[in-house]
Write a protein that holds these residues in place. Structure first.
Motif, short mmCIF file in Angstrom:
data_model
loop_
_atom_site.label_atom_id
_atom_site.label_comp_id
_atom_site.label_asym_id
_atom_site.label_seq_id
_atom_site.Cartn_x
_atom_site.Cartn_y
_atom_site.Cartn_z
N MET A 23 0.83 -1.17 0.00
CA MET A 23 0.00 0.00 0.00
C MET A 23 0.88 1.24 0.00
O MET A 23 1.86 1.31 0.74
CB MET A 23 -0.89 -0.02 1.25
N LYS A 24 0.54 2.19 -0.84
CA LYS A 24 1.24 3.46 -0.90
C LYS A 24 0.21 4.59 -0.84
O LYS A 24 -0.90 4.45 -1.36
CB LYS A 24 2.03 3.59 -2.20
N SER A 25 0.60 5.69 -0.23
CA SER A 25 -0.26 6.87 -0.16
C SER A 25 0.61 8.11 -0.09
O SER A 25 1.75 8.05 0.39
CB SER A 25 -1.17 6.79 1.09
N GLU A 26 0.07 9.22 -0.60
CA GLU A 26 0.77 10.50 -0.57
C GLU A 26 -0.19 11.57 -0.07
O GLU A 26 -1.39 11.50 -0.32
CB GLU A 26 1.18 10.92 -1.98
N LEU A 27 0.37 12.55 0.61
CA LEU A 27 -0.42 13.69 1.07
C LEU A 27 0.42 14.95 0.88
O LEU A 27 1.55 15.04 1.35
CB LEU A 27 -0.78 13.52 2.55
N HIS A 28 -0.15 15.91 0.16
CA HIS A 28 0.45 17.23 0.02
C HIS A 28 -0.29 18.13 1.00
O HIS A 28 -1.51 18.26 0.91
CB HIS A 28 0.29 17.78 -1.41
N VAL A 29 0.45 18.72 1.91
CA VAL A 29 -0.20 19.48 2.97
C VAL A 29 0.49 20.84 3.13
O VAL A 29 1.70 20.95 2.94
CB VAL A 29 -0.18 18.66 4.30
N PRO A 30 -0.30 21.88 3.44
CA PRO A 30 0.31 23.20 3.63
C PRO A 30 1.33 23.19 4.77
O PRO A 30 1.23 22.39 5.71
CB PRO A 30 -0.88 24.08 3.99
N SER A 31 2.26 24.08 4.68
CA SER A 31 3.28 24.24 5.71
C SER A 31 2.69 25.09 6.83
O SER A 31 3.01 26.27 6.99
CB SER A 31 4.52 24.91 5.10
N ASP A 32 1.81 24.47 7.60
CA ASP A 32 1.04 25.17 8.63
C ASP A 32 0.71 24.17 9.73
O ASP A 32 0.09 23.13 9.47
CB ASP A 32 -0.24 25.72 7.99
N LEU A 33 1.12 24.48 10.96
CA LEU A 33 0.92 23.55 12.06
C LEU A 33 -0.55 23.26 12.38
O LEU A 33 -0.86 22.28 13.03
CB LEU A 33 1.64 24.05 13.32
N SER A 34 -1.45 24.09 11.89
CA SER A 34 -2.88 23.82 12.14
C SER A 34 -3.36 22.58 11.37
O SER A 34 -4.45 22.09 11.63
CB SER A 34 -3.73 25.04 11.80
N PHE A 35 -2.54 22.05 10.47
CA PHE A 35 -2.89 20.85 9.72
C PHE A 35 -2.37 19.57 10.37
O PHE A 35 -2.50 18.49 9.81
CB PHE A 35 -2.37 20.94 8.28
N ILE A 36 -1.78 19.67 11.55
CA ILE A 36 -1.15 18.50 12.18
C ILE A 36 -2.14 17.37 12.43
O ILE A 36 -1.81 16.20 12.26
CB ILE A 36 -0.38 18.90 13.47
N ASN A 37 -3.37 17.69 12.82
CA ASN A 37 -4.37 16.64 13.04
C ASN A 37 -4.72 15.90 11.76
O ASN A 37 -4.93 14.69 11.77
CB ASN A 37 -5.64 17.20 13.68
N ILE A 38 -4.75 16.62 10.66
CA ILE A 38 -5.03 15.99 9.37
C ILE A 38 -3.89 15.03 9.00
O ILE A 38 -4.13 13.92 8.53
CB ILE A 38 -5.23 17.07 8.28
N VAL A 39 -2.66 15.46 9.25
CA VAL A 39 -1.49 14.63 8.97
C VAL A 39 -1.54 13.34 9.81
O VAL A 39 -1.34 12.25 9.29
CB VAL A 39 -0.19 15.43 9.24
#
Length: 141
Positions: free
Chosen positions: A1-17
């Motif tokens: 299994m492989k997955s990728e996530l592009h996420v903004p450089s913003d600590l408010s996204f930590i829960n999403i990560v």
């Protein structure tokens, strides 16, 4: 299994990560893992790696994104965190001394203690890559 996530450089996204990582793993591994123990370990490592990229690599470039890659082969877990900052020269790193009240420098130590392998590649095709590897133990009866 492989997955990728592009996420903004913003600590408010930590829960999403965190949810992305643990959700992908739980979907693949089901109840064959001690999620209480493993989620604590993996969250700590991922939060440290992601927050370092946000706070240090992208500190003057908050509009950049961070690329997270996840690969699971059987029980072998591979995580990559790609940033587009100047990078970190590992030759300048010295582990914190427990007798001194040092504020920073614990992240590299934590990641190396909690994962089987930690590797950092500086400026690969214009980006830096932190690679984290571990084998997830099976749930004991």
């Amino acid at each position: 299994m492989k997955s990728e996530l592009h996420v903004p450089s913003d600590l408010s996204f930590i829960n999403i990560v965190e949810q992305w990582l643990l959700g992908c793993l739980q979907l693949q591994l089901g109840e064959s893992v001690d999620w209480i123990k493993q989620s604590i370990r993996l969250r700590l490592v991922l939060v440290e790696a992601y927050s370092n990229a946000v706070r240090h690599a992208h500190k003057n470039k908050p509009g950049l994104t961070i690329l997270l890659r996840l690969e699971l082969k059987d029980r072998d877990l591979y995580i990559e965190i790609w940033d587009y900052g100047e990078g970190f020269d590992l030759s300048t790193y010295f582990p914190p001394n427990p007798t001194e009240k040092q504020e920073g420098g614990y992240g590299w130590l934590i990641m190396n203690r909690l994962m089987d392998k930690v590797e950092y590649q500086l400026q690969v095709n214009g980006a830096n890559c932190l690679k984290l590897e571990t084998t997830l133990p099976e749930l004991l009866p």
